[in-house]
Design a protein around this motif. Structure first.
Motif, mmCIF file in Angstrom:
data_model
loop_
_atom_site.group_PDB
_atom_site.id
_atom_site.type_symbol
_atom_site.label_atom_id
_atom_site.label_comp_id
_atom_site.label_asym_id
_atom_site.label_seq_id
_atom_site.Cartn_x
_atom_site.Cartn_y
_atom_site.Cartn_z
ATOM 1 N N HIS A 29 -19.115 -3.593 39.021
ATOM 2 C CA HIS A 29 -19.394 -3.906 40.231
ATOM 3 C C HIS A 29 -18.308 -4.904 40.954
ATOM 4 O O HIS A 29 -18.120 -4.543 42.114
ATOM 5 C CB HIS A 29 -20.690 -4.637 40.227
ATOM 6 N N LEU A 30 -18.181 -5.572 40.162
ATOM 7 C CA LEU A 30 -16.897 -6.628 40.919
ATOM 8 C C LEU A 30 -15.556 -5.768 41.351
ATOM 9 O O LEU A 30 -15.067 -5.821 42.258
ATOM 10 C CB LEU A 30 -16.528 -7.840 39.859
ATOM 11 N N LYS A 31 -15.372 -4.820 40.353
ATOM 12 C CA LYS A 31 -14.164 -3.880 40.503
ATOM 13 C C LYS A 31 -14.432 -2.890 41.873
ATOM 14 O O LYS A 31 -13.295 -3.009 42.793
ATOM 15 C CB LYS A 31 -13.907 -3.108 39.382
ATOM 16 N N ALA A 32 -15.481 -2.527 42.055
ATOM 17 C CA ALA A 32 -15.845 -1.720 43.301
ATOM 18 C C ALA A 32 -15.803 -2.755 44.434
ATOM 19 O O ALA A 32 -15.186 -2.349 45.413
ATOM 20 C CB ALA A 32 -17.213 -1.067 42.871
ATOM 21 N N LEU A 33 -16.332 -3.721 44.370
ATOM 22 C CA LEU A 33 -16.461 -4.772 45.686
ATOM 23 C C LEU A 33 -15.081 -5.361 46.023
ATOM 24 O O LEU A 33 -14.741 -5.314 47.093
ATOM 25 C CB LEU A 33 -17.267 -6.005 45.299
ATOM 26 N N GLU A 34 -14.065 -5.321 44.996
ATOM 27 C CA GLU A 34 -12.744 -5.921 45.252
ATOM 28 C C GLU A 34 -11.962 -4.774 45.678
ATOM 29 O O GLU A 34 -11.349 -4.704 46.589
ATOM 30 C CB GLU A 34 -12.109 -6.322 43.752
ATOM 31 N N GLY A 35 -12.279 -3.627 45.068
ATOM 32 C CA GLY A 35 -11.694 -2.322 45.738
ATOM 33 C C GLY A 35 -12.266 -1.949 47.252
ATOM 34 O O GLY A 35 -11.053 -1.475 48.048
#
Length: 90
Positions: A29-35
């Motif tokens: 989830h964090l990776k998607a939000l950062e992306g």
């Protein structure tokens, strides 16, 4: 996660603690939000910390507002067309 980060930066473990999901799922989830540009993460030692990106939420809100305006205009045009097509006098 975004609601929690709106109160300030937090470690991944702090973000994961109240959630009913695995740590790898939280990381995804964090990776998607950062992306998407909504958050930024940084790692110091063994701790990864996430924080909101200042303008990203406001930019997303502006984009959504613009889309809402377009969608409402399209719905109004469709309603008018259907009223005319059905012989309605609205």
């Amino acid at each position: 996660m975004l609601a929690r980060l709106s109160r300030g930066p937090a470690s991944v473990s702090e973000l994961a603690r109240p959630l009913p999901m695995s740590l790898p799922a939280v990381m995804q989830h964090l990776k998607a939000l950062e992306g998407s540009g909504l958050i930024k993460t940084e790692k110091k030692g063994r701790i990864r910390t996430a924080r909101l990106q200042g303008n990203a939420i406001a930019e997303a809100e502006r984009w959504l507002t613009d889309r809402r305006t377009e969608w409402e205009a399209q719905a109004d045009r469709l309603e008018n067309f259907l009223a005319t097509y059905n012989g309605d006098d609205r």
